[in-house]
Design a protein around this motif. Structure first.
Motif, PDB file in Angstrom:
ATOM      1  N   ILE A 198      -2.384  -2.714  10.031  1.00  0.00           N
ATOM      2  CA  ILE A 198      -2.986  -1.520   9.432  1.00  0.00           C
ATOM      3  C   ILE A 198      -4.448  -1.792   9.087  1.00  0.00           C
ATOM      4  N   MET A 250      -5.490   2.882   8.507  1.00  0.00           N
ATOM      5  CA  MET A 250      -4.390   3.672   7.957  1.00  0.00           C
ATOM      6  C   MET A 250      -4.249   4.994   8.711  1.00  0.00           C
ATOM      7  N   ILE A 256       2.581   4.465   0.940  1.00  0.00           N
ATOM      8  CA  ILE A 256       2.551   5.363   2.103  1.00  0.00           C
ATOM      9  C   ILE A 256       3.365   6.632   1.853  1.00  0.00           C
ATOM     10  N   SER A 298      -2.412   7.071  -1.376  1.00  0.00           N
ATOM     11  CA  SER A 298      -2.688   5.967  -0.452  1.00  0.00           C
ATOM     12  C   SER A 298      -4.082   5.388  -0.660  1.00  0.00           C
ATOM     13  N   CYS A 345      -0.779   6.386  10.136  1.00  0.00           N
ATOM     14  CA  CYS A 345      -0.166   7.653   9.708  1.00  0.00           C
ATOM     15  C   CYS A 345       0.106   8.567  10.907  1.00  0.00           C
ATOM     16  N   TRP A 384       0.862  -1.167   0.000  1.00  0.00           N
ATOM     17  CA  TRP A 384       0.000   0.000   0.000  1.00  0.00           C
ATOM     18  C   TRP A 384       0.912   1.236   0.000  1.00  0.00           C
TER      19      TRP A 384
END
Lengths: 84, 413
Positions: free
Chosen positions: B364, B369, B326, B384, B373, B324
């Motif tokens: 996650i 997410m 980031i 993202s 973060c 994913w």
């Protein structure tokens, strides 16, 4: 590390936690870190625990084991090996 | 009749057979005869006879040794202990012949002589030795500049493509980054302290030759920010058949630029009027299709770095996941401080919150997410969003209302 917890005391405290649950429960490095921070609060850091565990392993008083994940235990006879 | 009729069938095909290799080895290593015997037994009974795990290792390390034992030690005494050692491979898997001979000699001396170049994580795999031989084998490797790699709940040996050493598309020095990160995280590699495994893989361009996007918890994939460089004369040469697509390795000898390149662009960002190829670089998603087909006409831009992605893994607790995005773009220059800091923050958050055997991607998924973060200090970025324009929901938190009241705006026009 704060003056109140010496490295030797931290190492011994981790060893006692591992010994207390030997054969009943397996502890990971992260579990020991949480236990020590709970016990000593701000007087120890994650890094202090990390190097205290290293000292225990390097001295041979504790060993890493793998049973579907890595744990820290007291040295013991290998269960999977053939007993001669 | 042969002792191993089922295994013998594996020698009958047109390809090289590991059974033939093992039979050759059995002539000088008696434990390999046992290995063949146990494997034949497993094929007959359709069950494995290996036990794995336990406490074996080398002093001070918790990684790199995988304990293996036969559950039929009386029938196959050579397999009573048959441990695996993972040896950290050199970046890009470059060896001198002297190094390869040295590795083979060490394994002949201390182990079964059977090795696998390379395991799926990238390590050199030494298959089969006894507990007593682990430490001297490790010491012999260390004296010759090799170290054992990662296993268990630790960082695994980072791996990379050959990068700038052989590939003109590489957007950063993957071999240097891989080596540097390996050195930086030696503690995490050798002393398992994580909820489960953690893999770094470095690919120089979006072709992703080490499949980092599917196999690494942290995938570092080279990318460029500016425009694809175009040599229009070379494009015409491809259109006219003077240049072979993919250097002669494509499905056709002569490119139809419209059909084979423009129409297959996933974002439809290209156009071809019969003499000029145009690319709307704002819409390009760096799939590499056009560059792969016309390497002499198209090249990545010059403003280069890497996209950092997180979370891919094979099925463990959850199903398989792809990585994913980031960080859409990170400069990849020595000493790679930004990546090291981000990596350390990710590992710390995961170690703090992850359950046993939970990979960072699964954490996650479980915590979100947003939590990730906030914890590692990353700003949310549009890249993202996994499925753009598909999710109309946004979950507001109380602090968002407070921030909005103080003047923060969420939509940048």
């Amino acid at each position: 590390m704060a003056d109140s917890v010496s490295k030797e005391e931290l190492v011994e405290s981790i060893y006692q936690e591992v010994a207390k649950v030997q054969g009943k429960k397996q502890l990971k490095a992260g579990d020991l870190t949480k236990l020590m921070i709970k016990k000593y609060g701000d007087a120890v850091s994650k890094n202090d625990v990390k190097f205290a565990i290293k000292e225990l392993i390097d001295s041979g008083r504790c060993v890493y084991t793998y049973f579907g994940g890595s744990f820290i235990e007291l040295p013991h006879e290998e269960g999977a090996a053939k007993h001669i | 009749m042969s002792d191993t009729p089922l295994l013998d069938q594996l020698e009958t095909g047109p390809w090289p057979s590991f059974i033939a290799d093992l039979k050759r080895m059995a002539a000088k290593k008696p434990q390999i005869k046992d290995l063949l015997g146990q494997l034949e037994r497993s094929y007959e009974e359709k069950i494995t006879h290996w036990k794995h795990g336990g406490i074996v290792g080398v002093l001070g390390y918790g990684s790199g040794i995988i304990g293996r034992y036969s559950d039929l030690p009386d029938d196959f005494p050579g397999l009573e202990h048959f441990h695996t050692m993972r040896i950290n491979q050199p970046s890009g898997w470059f060896y001198t012949t002297a190094a390869l001979r040295m590795l083979c000699d060490i394994w002949d001396q201390y182990g079964s002589g059977v090795m696998n170049m390379h395991g799926s994580t990238g390590d050199i795999i030494f298959l089969g030795t006894t507990t007593d031989n682990l430490e001297p084998c490790f010491q012999a490797l260390a004296r010759n500049g090799f170290d054992i790699g990662g296993s268990g709940s630790a960082m695994r040996s980072p791996s990379c493509c050959c990068g700038l050493s052989r590939c003109e598309w590489s957007c950063y020095d993957t071999m240097e980054a891989c080596y540097d990160i390996t050195q930086e995280f030696q503690f995490e590699l050798h002393r398992p302290g994580f909820p489960y495994k953690f893999k770094f893989k470095f690919s120089g361009c979006p072709n992703d030759c080490v499949a980092a996007v599917a196999r690494a918890d942290c995938s570092v994939i080279g990318v460029w920010k500016d425009d694809i460089r175009i040599d229009q004369a070379a494009v015409k040469a491809y259109a006219g058949g003077e240049l072979k697509p993919k250097g002669g390795g494509a499905h056709v000898d002569k490119l139809d630029i419209q059909k084979d390149v423009v129409d297959l662009c996933p974002t439809q960002c290209m156009s071809w009027d019969g003499s000029t190829l145009k690319i709307n670089n704002r819409e390009c998603n760096h799939c590499m299709h056009c560059i792969n087909l016309m390497p002499q006409a198209l090249r990545p831009g010059t403003d280069k770095g890497a996209t950092i992605l997180l979370g891919s893994h094979a099925p463990i607790l959850e199903g398989a996941q792809m990585s994913w995005v980031i960080v859409p773009f990170m400069r990849m220059e020595k000493p790679f401080d930004e990546l090291k800091e981000l990596g350390a923050n990710i590992m710390e958050w995961w170690t703090e919150n992850g359950k046993n055997r939970e990979r960072v991607g699964e954490l996650i998924l479980r915590l979100g997410m947003r939590e990730f973060c906030l914890a590692v200090g990353l700003d949310p970025v549009p890249q993202s969003i996994k499925t753009p324009r598909c999710n109309p929901f946004f979950f507001w938190h109380p602090e968002d209302f407070e921030a909005e009241a103080e003047g923060k705006t969420y939509i940048k026009l």
